[in-house]
Design an enzyme around this catalytic site. Structure first.
Site, mmCIF file in Angstrom:
data_model
loop_
_atom_site.group_PDB
_atom_site.id
_atom_site.type_symbol
_atom_site.label_atom_id
_atom_site.label_comp_id
_atom_site.label_asym_id
_atom_site.label_seq_id
_atom_site.Cartn_x
_atom_site.Cartn_y
_atom_site.Cartn_z
ATOM 1 N N ARG A 1 13.093 0.513 0.062
ATOM 2 C CA ARG A 1 11.962 1.411 -0.210
ATOM 3 C C ARG A 1 11.701 2.181 1.065
ATOM 4 O O ARG A 1 11.355 1.578 2.093
ATOM 5 C CB ARG A 1 10.753 0.596 -0.658
ATOM 6 C CG ARG A 1 9.476 1.422 -0.693
ATOM 7 C CD ARG A 1 8.358 0.753 -1.437
ATOM 8 N NE ARG A 1 8.555 0.819 -2.865
ATOM 9 C CZ ARG A 1 7.593 0.698 -3.764
ATOM 10 N NH1 ARG A 1 6.348 0.471 -3.390
ATOM 11 N NH2 ARG A 1 7.846 0.784 -5.048
ATOM 12 N N HIS B 1 12.374 7.504 -7.940
ATOM 13 C CA HIS B 1 11.976 6.122 -8.220
ATOM 14 C C HIS B 1 12.689 5.686 -9.504
ATOM 15 O O HIS B 1 12.065 5.495 -10.553
ATOM 16 C CB HIS B 1 10.460 6.046 -8.365
ATOM 17 C CG HIS B 1 9.900 4.660 -8.256
ATOM 18 N ND1 HIS B 1 10.682 3.542 -7.982
ATOM 19 C CD2 HIS B 1 8.621 4.199 -8.398
ATOM 20 C CE1 HIS B 1 9.899 2.472 -7.956
ATOM 21 N NE2 HIS B 1 8.663 2.831 -8.209
ATOM 22 N N GLN C 1 11.562 2.671 -11.732
ATOM 23 C CA GLN C 1 10.384 2.958 -12.544
ATOM 24 C C GLN C 1 10.779 3.675 -13.837
ATOM 25 O O GLN C 1 10.311 3.325 -14.927
ATOM 26 C CB GLN C 1 9.388 3.799 -11.747
ATOM 27 C CG GLN C 1 8.094 4.056 -12.488
ATOM 28 C CD GLN C 1 7.317 2.781 -12.750
ATOM 29 O OE1 GLN C 1 7.097 2.000 -11.837
ATOM 30 N NE2 GLN C 1 6.913 2.547 -13.992
ATOM 31 N N ASP D 1 0.393 9.770 -12.269
ATOM 32 C CA ASP D 1 0.605 8.955 -11.074
ATOM 33 C C ASP D 1 -0.354 9.488 -10.015
ATOM 34 O O ASP D 1 -0.954 10.558 -10.180
ATOM 35 C CB ASP D 1 2.079 9.082 -10.634
ATOM 36 C CG ASP D 1 2.432 8.230 -9.417
ATOM 37 O OD1 ASP D 1 1.668 7.306 -9.067
ATOM 38 O OD2 ASP D 1 3.494 8.498 -8.800
ATOM 39 N N CYS E 1 2.551 4.451 -13.585
ATOM 40 C CA CYS E 1 3.447 3.505 -12.910
ATOM 41 C C CYS E 1 2.685 2.484 -12.081
ATOM 42 O O CYS E 1 3.230 1.436 -11.752
ATOM 43 C CB CYS E 1 4.439 4.262 -12.043
ATOM 44 S SG CYS E 1 3.646 5.309 -10.811
ATOM 45 N N ARG F 1 9.237 -3.544 -15.747
ATOM 46 C CA ARG F 1 9.911 -3.439 -14.449
ATOM 47 C C ARG F 1 10.794 -4.675 -14.227
ATOM 48 O O ARG F 1 11.879 -4.588 -13.659
ATOM 49 C CB ARG F 1 8.882 -3.308 -13.319
ATOM 50 C CG ARG F 1 8.105 -1.987 -13.313
ATOM 51 C CD ARG F 1 9.010 -0.813 -12.980
ATOM 52 N NE ARG F 1 9.766 -1.047 -11.756
ATOM 53 C CZ ARG F 1 9.337 -0.754 -10.527
ATOM 54 N NH1 ARG F 1 8.180 -0.165 -10.367
ATOM 55 N NH2 ARG F 1 10.081 -1.003 -9.467
HETATM 56 N N1 CP Z 1 5.160 1.163 -9.698
HETATM 57 C C1 CP Z 1 5.548 0.640 -8.502
HETATM 58 O O1 CP Z 1 6.643 0.911 -7.998
HETATM 59 O O2 CP Z 1 4.648 -0.222 -7.934
HETATM 60 P P1 CP Z 1 4.716 -0.832 -6.452
HETATM 61 O O3 CP Z 1 4.535 0.305 -5.484
HETATM 62 O O4 CP Z 1 3.620 -1.834 -6.395
HETATM 63 O O5 CP Z 1 6.082 -1.458 -6.276
HETATM 64 N N1 NVA Z 2 4.293 8.309 -6.239
HETATM 65 C C1 NVA Z 2 3.850 7.019 -5.769
HETATM 66 C C2 NVA Z 2 4.456 5.940 -6.618
HETATM 67 C C3 NVA Z 2 4.090 4.535 -6.245
HETATM 68 C C4 NVA Z 2 4.789 3.509 -7.107
HETATM 69 C C5 NVA Z 2 4.218 6.859 -4.313
HETATM 70 O O1 NVA Z 2 5.306 7.296 -3.918
HETATM 71 O O2 NVA Z 2 3.414 6.333 -3.539
#
Ligand code: CP
Ligand code: NVA
Length: 298
Positions: free
Chosen positions: A104, A131, A134, A217, A257, A285
């Site tokens: 990540r 992502h 997701q 989101d 999400c 997920r």
């Molecule tokens: N939706 C999602 O990716 O959640 P987190 O950021 O908690 O992993």
């Molecule tokens: N768009 C958000 C998604 C989190 C799961 C981010 O990148 O923070």
């Protein structure tokens, strides 16, 4: 099952309709059977996270456990990817220790660089651009709600961000019709918008009207905190609340999400209301993560 196996999952560019349908069919089966097995016995997944997470970290760790493998969480404070040592060196160490990396990251280029230099699979656990984990869970949730994907009208109201980009990428592969409403200046990747044949508007109501699903989101993604005040102003009028959800078709559902910033892009009424499939999405997920891990790490 003979699954097609690209080495990595960074985005969906190496994936076609068949790969997506196979992954989702596998996820459905794993969910139905509450599958536990030894398929990944002795295999280790490294979770290399530069940002916080609830769903992504937990589902990857639990998925590894259910498949007989193991996951280790590597905090950015400890590893210092790109800081304590270069991305390439991290890749060339981890490939000697573990069977897969889920990363990540802030910059999408970091997952690309990891994948280029590591001979083991690299899974994008969220980058500024995509992502994909997701989007797979979202597909499973839509299939459970409507029985299939072909011709479903999915409205996105909010920021043209990583989560939307991955949905746009996968939409044309399964026949989803995307309608996107963002404020001016917050549109998603134009190439993905075009390839998806998506309808773009700057009016949330126009996107939502008659749609099967309405998805939003956060307005301020992780890493964009300095822009928060400006974003709050620019996204005024883009909240997905009970009023906007009334414009969906009668069986229409609400997706998010998570995490949610209540009072900004959505409300407790929407997330905890009758149209919400948000917690099915979260559960999915896990099942889709298992499918991805079986596909890439077996
Ligand atoms: N939706 C999602 O990716 O959640 P987190 O950021 O908690 O992993
Ligand atoms: N768009 C958000 C998604 C989190 C799961 C981010 O990148 O923070």
């Amino acid at each position: 099952d003979a699954l097609t196996r690209p080495k990595d999952l960074l985005d969906f560019s190496a994936y076609g309709r068949q790969e997506i349908e196979e992954l989702l069919a596998l996820a459905e089966r794993l969910k139905r059977e509450r599958y536990r097995g030894e398929d990944l016995k002795g295999k280790v997944l490294a979770l290399l996270f530069e940002k916080p997470s609830l769903r992504t970290r937990t589902t990857l760790e639990v998925a590894m456990l259910h498949l007989g493998g193991y996951a280790i969480y590597l905090d950015q404070k400890q590893v210092g990817i790109g800081e304590r040592e270069p991305v390439r060196d991290v890749a060339k160490n981890l490939e000697r220790f573990v069977e897969g990396i889920a990363a990540r990251v802030y910059r999408h280029g970091t997952v690309e660089e990891l994948a280029r230099h590591a001979r083991i699979p690299v899974i994008n656990a969220l980058s500024d651009r995509a992502h994909p984990l997701q989007a797979l869970a979202d597909l499973l949730t839509l299939k459970e709600a409507f029985g299939g994907w072909e011709g479903l009208e999915v409205a996105w109201v909010g920021d043209g961000n990583n989560v939307l980009n991955s949905l746009l990428e996968v939409a044309p592969l399964v026949g989803l019709r995307m309608r996107v409403a963002t404020p001016r200046g917050y549109e998603p990747d134009p190439g993905l918008l075009q390839k998806a044949g998506a309808f773009l508007t700057h009016d949330p109501k126009e996107a939502a009207l008659g749609a099967h699903a309405l998805y939003t989101d956060v307005w301020t993604s992780m890493g964009q905190e300095a822009e928060r005040e400006r974003r709050l102003r620019d996204f005024n009028g883009f909240q997905v609340n009970g009023e906007l959800l009334k414009l969906l078709r009668p069986e229409g559902i609400f997706l998010h999400c998570l995490p949610a910033h209540y009072g900004e892009e959505t409300t407790e009424e929407a997330v905890h209301g009758p149209r919400s499939r948000v917690f099915d999405q979260a559960e999915n997920r896990l099942h889709t993560a298992k499918a991805v891990l079986l596909c890439l790490l077996s």
